[in-house]
Design a protein around this motif. Sequence first.
Motif: not given
Length: 323
Positions: A32, A52-53, A226, A282, A286, A288, A290-293
Motif C-alpha cells: 500500500w 499508506s497506513a 478516502t 484504490r 478495498e 479501507d 489506506n488501501s492505495r496502490e
Amino acid sequence: MKKIIAISGLVLLFSGVYGQKKFSGNPLFPGWYADPEGVIFDKTYWIYPTYSAPYERQVFMDAFSSKDLVQWTKHEKILDTAAVKWARRALWAPAIIKKDNRYFLFFGANDIQNDRETGGIGVAVAAQPQGPFKDYLGHPLVDRFHNGAQPIDQFVFKDKDGAYYLIYGGWRHCNIARLKDDFTGFIPFPDGGVFREITPEKYVEGPVMFIRKGKYYFMWSEGGWTGPDYSVAYAVADSPLGPFKRAGKILQQDPKIATGAGHHSVIQVPGRDEWYIIYHRRPLAEKDGNSRETCIERLYFNSDGTIRPVVLTNSGVPARPLR
C-alpha cells in the motif's frame, strides 16, 4: 513466442523471453503506497511514495527504482523519524530534486492542525537517490499556516530561469514560494511577500507543475482522498505564478477498474514529448482509506495543448528503457 508456466495451480502467461514482462502492470509494485513522486535520475526511473497506513505507522519512507518502468527494485526506509527528531508520525508525499550532486527530499510530517503544533514541511538530504536521507535543517522549512494552507503536499519546481519554487498546501489552499538556492529558506517576492496563494477552483491538495512547449501546467487533486470522487484536474498559464483557470478533470475513478484515483506526479522522457502520469488508486474490493496502490498510465496531449482524459488500465505501460 509465448510460454506458459504453472505456479501453485495458477497459470501465468509470458510474452517473448521467458519471465520477461513487456508491460508494467498496475500496480507497479506490491504494498500500500500513495502520493507517488516520479522522477528520473541518471537514466533510472524513481518513485518516492507515502507509505499508506494509519498516521501513527507512517514513520518511514521507501523508494522504488527501475530501468524500464517494468522491473522495480525496492529501497527500504530511505528516511524515517529517527533521522528527523521533530517528526513523529504522518510522513507524507515526498518531493525530490537533485542539486549540486546532492538529493533533497521534501516531506510533510505530523499532520499539524494549527500553528501551535510542531511539524509541517521538512527537508532531508542524501548523497545518492536511495539515501539514507538525513534531516537537512533540524527544523521544519514551513511550520505555519499561510493563506489558510496546511503545510503538506509539497512539490519542488525548477523554472527555466533556474529559480526553484516550493508549491504546497492542503485544506483547499495552495501557496507558491521561491526557495533560496541552498533550500534553507525563501526569497521574498518583489512586493515583499513570501507565500503567494495560487489556489485554483476546486483545489484540495497535491499540487504538481511542469513546463511543456513554453506553457506552465499546474495540476492538483480534488475531492476527498478516502472516497471514490478523488481525482486530478489542471490549468495552464504563462507563469508559475498563474493566474490558473481550471481547464478540467483528467484523472478519476473507473468503476470497472478502481476508485480514488488521484494525488499524482508527471514524468517526461528526456528530450521527447513523451509523458507519463504516476498516481495512486484504490482496488474495487478495498474499503479501507489506506488501501492505495501506485499505478502508471501514458499522459497524452491534444494538438491545442489540452490534456486528454487518462484511461485507467490494469496493464499499465510498455517497457520503456532510457538511453
